[in-house]
Design a protein around this motif. Structure first.
Motif, PDB file in Angstrom:
ATOM      1  N   ASN A  49     -22.003 -18.928 -91.852  1.00  0.00           N
ATOM      2  CA  ASN A  49     -21.019 -17.988 -92.401  1.00  0.00           C
ATOM      3  C   ASN A  49     -19.919 -18.692 -93.173  1.00  0.00           C
ATOM      4  O   ASN A  49     -19.391 -18.133 -94.142  1.00  0.00           O
ATOM      5  CB  ASN A  49     -20.445 -17.133 -91.278  1.00  0.00           C
ATOM      6  CG  ASN A  49     -21.341 -15.962 -90.952  1.00  0.00           C
ATOM      7  OD1 ASN A  49     -21.300 -14.932 -91.627  1.00  0.00           O
ATOM      8  ND2 ASN A  49     -22.180 -16.119 -89.933  1.00  0.00           N
ATOM      9  N   TYR A  52     -21.247 -19.218 -96.662  1.00  0.00           N
ATOM     10  CA  TYR A  52     -21.197 -17.984 -97.450  1.00  0.00           C
ATOM     11  C   TYR A  52     -19.755 -17.596 -97.786  1.00  0.00           C
ATOM     12  O   TYR A  52     -19.476 -17.125 -98.898  1.00  0.00           O
ATOM     13  CB  TYR A  52     -21.881 -16.845 -96.694  1.00  0.00           C
ATOM     14  CG  TYR A  52     -23.384 -16.814 -96.870  1.00  0.00           C
ATOM     15  CD1 TYR A  52     -23.946 -16.341 -98.048  1.00  0.00           C
ATOM     16  CD2 TYR A  52     -24.236 -17.251 -95.863  1.00  0.00           C
ATOM     17  CE1 TYR A  52     -25.319 -16.307 -98.229  1.00  0.00           C
ATOM     18  CE2 TYR A  52     -25.616 -17.220 -96.023  1.00  0.00           C
ATOM     19  CZ  TYR A  52     -26.155 -16.749 -97.208  1.00  0.00           C
ATOM     20  OH  TYR A  52     -27.519 -16.718 -97.377  1.00  0.00           O
ATOM     21  N   LEU A 121     -28.335 -12.889 -93.433  1.00  0.00           N
ATOM     22  CA  LEU A 121     -27.943 -14.133 -94.082  1.00  0.00           C
ATOM     23  C   LEU A 121     -29.048 -15.183 -94.037  1.00  0.00           C
ATOM     24  O   LEU A 121     -29.246 -15.922 -95.001  1.00  0.00           O
ATOM     25  CB  LEU A 121     -26.689 -14.694 -93.413  1.00  0.00           C
ATOM     26  CG  LEU A 121     -25.484 -13.755 -93.346  1.00  0.00           C
ATOM     27  CD1 LEU A 121     -24.320 -14.457 -92.664  1.00  0.00           C
ATOM     28  CD2 LEU A 121     -25.095 -13.264 -94.725  1.00  0.00           C
ATOM     29  N   ILE A 270     -23.877 -11.577-101.446  1.00  0.00           N
ATOM     30  CA  ILE A 270     -24.551 -12.460-100.479  1.00  0.00           C
ATOM     31  C   ILE A 270     -25.842 -13.008-101.076  1.00  0.00           C
ATOM     32  O   ILE A 270     -26.150 -14.211-100.960  1.00  0.00           O
ATOM     33  CB  ILE A 270     -24.848 -11.699 -99.176  1.00  0.00           C
ATOM     34  CG1 ILE A 270     -23.548 -11.421 -98.407  1.00  0.00           C
ATOM     35  CG2 ILE A 270     -25.840 -12.469 -98.307  1.00  0.00           C
ATOM     36  CD1 ILE A 270     -22.886 -12.639 -97.814  1.00  0.00           C
TER      37      ILE A 270
END
Length: 321
Positions: A49, A52, A121, A270
């Motif tokens: 995370n 990202y 993800l 994303i």
């Protein structure tokens, strides 16, 4: 990128169209966005995370901040987001154990109904690792060895998901083995590489750091196909233990009723970020693979996982927290 722009509503009275006052809707995101990782810093979910978040910050010019809120197998962080405003300023980024929660404990929210799926993800799996000097070289020889010694062969797990995968495997293989549950992967790694534990189920990210030491040997991966990071290691599917398949994920959710316009923008960003060299390289170091599912596909996957955990819990095959 689709933006929420100027809106206009026609007011009709007595058959006559009256001009309405145009109200400007602010473009999203107009202020910092927090991504709550409901686990401790440094793990695969957290590192993924952060990669990202850095890319999203550059993409939108607005800060995307990772906030670690560990505790309760992810409950504390997820609850905070479930109670937040559905305005695109708060997201939660759990792994697949999020959908297990109501089947292993009593969370103060519905892991499915109280959240909006936004993006998957990355995907990951578990690896069945053996100590290099263990008396079995592959899964068939392990199964034969364990059948001759019921309850004597121990294996380590470090979380509920790996414990579930291990239990599914022993059930499918028809063997009686003993689980040793650790609070984290560190102690499990030490006991395995030191020869104190013959087997352990660990994530691909952990496994890739251990292989260069030459003290462990991968026997199988839990996914339905071979891992791109361990191409010479068979999957449980091809070994005949498809019932034990486990394809894990890292996901991103907003609170319930997150506007579709925000969901779509976040998902598109994303996907764009997953193709950036810096993000792709970070994912490779974790031995996880991008999983570009749409929000609708993600909702279907979450619902399927929820049904799987419900069935496993009813059959007594899902470890309690």
């Amino acid at each position: 990128m689709t933006k929420i722009g100027l809106g206009r509503r026609a007011l009709v009275a007595a058959g006559l169209a009256m001009p309405a006052i145009a109200r400007a809707q602010p473009a999203w995101p107009s202020r910092p966005v927090r991504i709550v990782v409901p686990y401790a810093p440094g793990g695969g979910t957290d590192v993924t995370n952060r990669a990202y978040a850095e890319a999203l910050t550059r993409r939108f010019g607005t800060a995307f901040v990772v906030e670690n809120r560990p505790g309760g197998n992810g409950i504390i962080g997820a609850e905070a987001v479930s109670r937040s405003q559905a305005d695109g300023t708060s997201f939660v980024a759990p792994n697949i154990t999020h959908t297990m929660l109501r089947h292993i404990t009593n969370p103060p929210f519905d892991p499915v109904a109280d959240f909006t799926p936004v993006a998957l993800l990355a995907s990951y799996c578990f690896v069945l690792l053996a100590y290099v000097d263990a008396p079995f070289r592959d899964v068939p020889s392990l199964v034969e060895y364990a059948r001759r010694r019921p309850g004597e062969v121990a294996y380590g797990t470090a979380d509920i998901a790996s414990a579930y995968t291990a239990a599914q495997f022993t059930s499918a293989a028809g063997v009686d083995m003993t689980e040793v549950r650790y609070q984290g992967s560190g102690q499990a790694v030490g006991n395995l590489t030191g020869g104190h534990m013959p087997l352990a189920w660990m994530s691909t990210a952990t496994v890739m750091t251990l292989l260069p030491g030459g003290k462990v040997r991968p026997l199988a991966v839990s996914s339905s196909r071979r891992s791109a990071f361990l191409p010479d290691t068979p999957s449980l599917q091809e070994l005949g233990y498809g019932a034990a398949n486990f394809d894990g994920w890292f996901g991103l959710f907003g609170p319930a009723r997150l506007p579709e316009a925000i969901t779509s923008q976040m998902h598109a960003a994303i996907i764009e970020a997953s193709r950036m060299p810096a993000v792709a390289e970070r994912l490779r170091t974790l031995a996880v693979e991008p999983w570009p599912a749409s929000p609708a596909e993600m909702a279907s996957i979450v619902a399927e996982d929820d049904r799987r955990w419900a069935a496993a819990a009813a059959a007594g095959r899902l470890p309690r927290s």
